[in-house]
Design a protein around this motif. Structure first.
Motif, PDB file in Angstrom:
ATOM      1  N   PRO A  85      47.372  38.404 -64.765  1.00 38.06           N
ATOM      2  CA  PRO A  85      46.746  38.978 -65.965  1.00 38.06           C
ATOM      3  C   PRO A  85      45.254  39.232 -65.800  1.00 38.06           C
ATOM      4  O   PRO A  85      44.716  40.198 -66.350  1.00 38.06           O
ATOM      5  N   GLY A 107      44.804  42.449 -63.766  1.00 39.89           N
ATOM      6  CA  GLY A 107      45.179  43.614 -64.549  1.00 39.89           C
ATOM      7  C   GLY A 107      44.147  43.993 -65.596  1.00 39.89           C
ATOM      8  O   GLY A 107      43.748  45.153 -65.714  1.00 39.89           O
ATOM      9  N   SER A 108      43.681  42.995 -66.365  1.00 39.84           N
ATOM     10  CA  SER A 108      42.763  43.293 -67.472  1.00 39.84           C
ATOM     11  C   SER A 108      41.330  43.523 -67.000  1.00 39.84           C
ATOM     12  O   SER A 108      40.598  44.317 -67.589  1.00 39.84           O
ATOM     13  N   TYR A 166      56.242  44.684 -74.020  1.00 41.35           N
ATOM     14  CA  TYR A 166      55.285  44.771 -72.909  1.00 41.35           C
ATOM     15  C   TYR A 166      54.907  46.219 -72.609  1.00 41.35           C
ATOM     16  O   TYR A 166      53.781  46.494 -72.193  1.00 41.35           O
ATOM     17  N   CYS A 167      55.848  47.137 -72.838  1.00 39.05           N
ATOM     18  CA  CYS A 167      55.557  48.560 -72.668  1.00 39.05           C
ATOM     19  C   CYS A 167      54.447  48.989 -73.624  1.00 39.05           C
ATOM     20  O   CYS A 167      53.525  49.719 -73.254  1.00 39.05           O
ATOM     21  N   THR A 203      48.172  51.283 -62.517  1.00 37.99           N
ATOM     22  CA  THR A 203      49.604  51.593 -62.521  1.00 37.99           C
ATOM     23  C   THR A 203      50.264  51.298 -61.192  1.00 37.99           C
ATOM     24  O   THR A 203      51.375  50.750 -61.143  1.00 37.99           O
ATOM     25  N   ARG A 262      59.398  42.329 -68.164  1.00 44.51           N
ATOM     26  CA  ARG A 262      57.972  42.349 -68.468  1.00 44.51           C
ATOM     27  C   ARG A 262      57.240  43.347 -67.575  1.00 44.51           C
ATOM     28  O   ARG A 262      56.467  44.186 -68.059  1.00 44.51           O
ATOM     29  N   LEU A 283      51.125  47.670 -60.837  1.00 46.80           N
ATOM     30  CA  LEU A 283      52.304  47.299 -61.609  1.00 46.80           C
ATOM     31  C   LEU A 283      53.578  47.844 -60.974  1.00 46.80           C
ATOM     32  O   LEU A 283      54.617  47.177 -60.961  1.00 46.80           O
ATOM     33  N   VAL A 306      50.596  46.766 -72.676  1.00 49.23           N
ATOM     34  CA  VAL A 306      49.721  46.915 -71.514  1.00 49.23           C
ATOM     35  C   VAL A 306      48.741  48.094 -71.591  1.00 49.23           C
ATOM     36  O   VAL A 306      47.574  47.952 -71.240  1.00 49.23           O
ATOM     37  N   GLN A 314      55.551  46.907 -68.597  1.00 46.88           N
ATOM     38  CA  GLN A 314      54.140  47.204 -68.308  1.00 46.88           C
ATOM     39  C   GLN A 314      54.008  48.514 -67.533  1.00 46.88           C
ATOM     40  O   GLN A 314      53.168  49.363 -67.856  1.00 46.88           O
TER      41      GLN A 314
END
Length: 453
Positions: A21, A24-25, A268-269, A50, A392, A53, A272, A396
């Motif tokens: 996480p 990603g963030s 989750y879609c 992307t 999940r 992920l 994110v 994402q």
């Protein structure tokens, strides 16, 4: 089992839970800065989170199965090493293309790590201590979600975007030293064959689907999407007949299991792309610096951290699917808030939307997991957990794919500049509206699951 081994395991799992996480963030906050240095357009910038992920989605299930056969600690250790080395080299990237390639390797390493966190805890802690240990490891997730935007913004503004990758190198080295201290190995499926056909089918299908989304409205983009969907159908048929499948698809015959996994995928879609879109909005449209953007974006994960314990207690006292459905409803409401973005939208309005979303995600996550795990027999707990993790990541990845699709339609392969701010805002509003509608479908899926006995 020795106490030091348990302590080392907790250190390993907390840091490992933090990495995904956080990476990603934090990188989302740095995207405008990366775009400025490399002259990357909006679509190319979107591929930076992307492709990570996508790589995670492609490799998560196969490496989870490989770990069952050849050893969880071994695969976990290799994953940490791959993640650390790719992070180090990514910090020296000289082009967007080089960075994208290294993000693929980061995703591969993360997949090897991510699929083994809960299994390591389950292997080292007896049933009476396992819940507490899992709770501690989840702290790493919340810390990653909270510190990702804040620390990512601070590092980007004061030390440059490359420092985010170097920070991950430090964490990777600490985790490597800790995991090497763990004793023993766990091979629950030792001697079983690995399903190469299933792994290849899943990987090709996901890549075709994701790349196709980014290439719409071109005709070959639609063909890629159709090919990806057909590939997933073939994958399902092949796996249902496989003696030792890479993914146990027979569990999807369980209605409650299927519907709540669908709800998780939708949740989750929808969740994110929020950080991705708002990071671009706050820095381009509102002209905020990365550090301030990071602090504002932390509102959502802080709300999640505060209310998640309450959600857990509520799901013990009342039917979990009802709590999860309420969380999904709040998610739909928060996304509807953000669907009205304009150049004049106040920061207070955005923060209100993020608070509602944080509360929604908090109320949905653990109760929905509770329903999924409770819907299968004990022998399938591990498979159910791995399937939920896959949902999940697929969620994402799909969310980022839809956000890229909106950017491709309304902005195109150009840099985000004042002359196309209106087009960017249109793509953002349509994305948030679409995710809000999807969340409403998620409410139905969550409520449609059978009531627990």
């Amino acid at each position: 089992m020795s106490s030091p081994n348990k302590n080392d395991a907790l250190i390993v799992t907390v840091i490992a839970s933090f990495l995904t996480p956080f990476m990603g963030s934090s990188i989302n906050i740095a995207l405008p800065t990366i775009g400025l240095e490399f002259g990357a357009n909006a679509i190319l910038l979107g591929w930076i989170p992307t492709v990570y992920l996508l790589s995670l989605a492609v490799f998560l299930v196969p490496f989870g199965r490989i770990a069952d056969i050849y050893g969880r600690k071994r695969i976990f250790t290799y994953g940490i090493i791959i993640f650390t080395i790719s992070s180090l080299i990514a910090g020296f990237s000289i082009s967007t293309e080089m960075l994208l390639l290294l993000r693929v390797f980061q995703g591969m390493g993360a997949a090897m790590i991510f699929g083994n966190v809960a299994a390591i805890i389950a292997s080292l802690f007896p049933a009476g201590e396992r819940g507490r240990a899992l709770g501690i490891s989840v702290t790493g997730v919340f810390l990653g979600l909270f510190l990702g935007p804040v620390l990512g913004g601070f590092l980007t503004q004061n030390l440059g975007w490359r420092s985010i990758f170097f920070f991950n190198v430090i964490l990777g080295l600490i985790t490597t030293m800790a995991v090497l201290r763990l004793k023993g190995e766990w091979t629950e499926a030792h001697g079983e064959k690995f399903d190469f056909l299933g792994a290849i089918l899943l990987g090709i299908s996901l890549v075709a689907l994701m790349y196709g989304l980014s290439e719409l409205p071109a005709a070959y983009g639609l063909l890629l999407i159709l090919g990806g969907l057909l590939g997933l159908l073939v994958f399902f048929l092949v796996e249902s007949r496989m003696e030792s499948p890479v993914l146990e698809v027979k569990l999807f015959k369980n209605r409650t299991f299927t519907l709540h996994n669908l709800a998780a995928l939708i949740n989750y879609c929808a969740g994110v792309p929020i950080v991705f879109i708002l990071s671009l909005y706050l820095q381009y449209i509102k002209a905020l610096d990365p550090q301030t953007t990071g602090i504002l974006m932390a509102v959502q994960p802080v709300t999640m951290a505060i209310f998640s314990p309450l959600a857990g207690k509520l799901s013990d006292r009342m039917e979990p699917r009802l709590v999860a459905s309420g969380g999904m409803a709040l998610t739909a409401l928060g996304l509807a808030f953000l669907a009205f973005l304009s150049q004049q939208t106040s920061l207070a309005w955005i923060m209100s939307g993020l608070v509602i979303l944080g509360l929604g995600f908090a109320l949905f996550s653990s109760p929905n997991t509770n329903v999924i795990i409770s819907s299968v027999t004990k022998r399938y707990y591990g498979v159910a957990s791995a399937t939920l993790s896959t949902m999940r990541v697929l969620g994402q990845m799909s969310g980022m794919g839809l956000a890229l699709f909106a950017l491709a339609i309304f902005v195109g392969s150009v840099s985000i500049l004042p002359e196309n701010y209106d087009h960017f805002l249109l793509s953002a509003r349509i994305s948030f509206a679409l995710f809000s509608l999807m969340s409403m479908v998620g409410i139905i899926a969550s409520l449609s699951g059978k009531k627990e006995d």
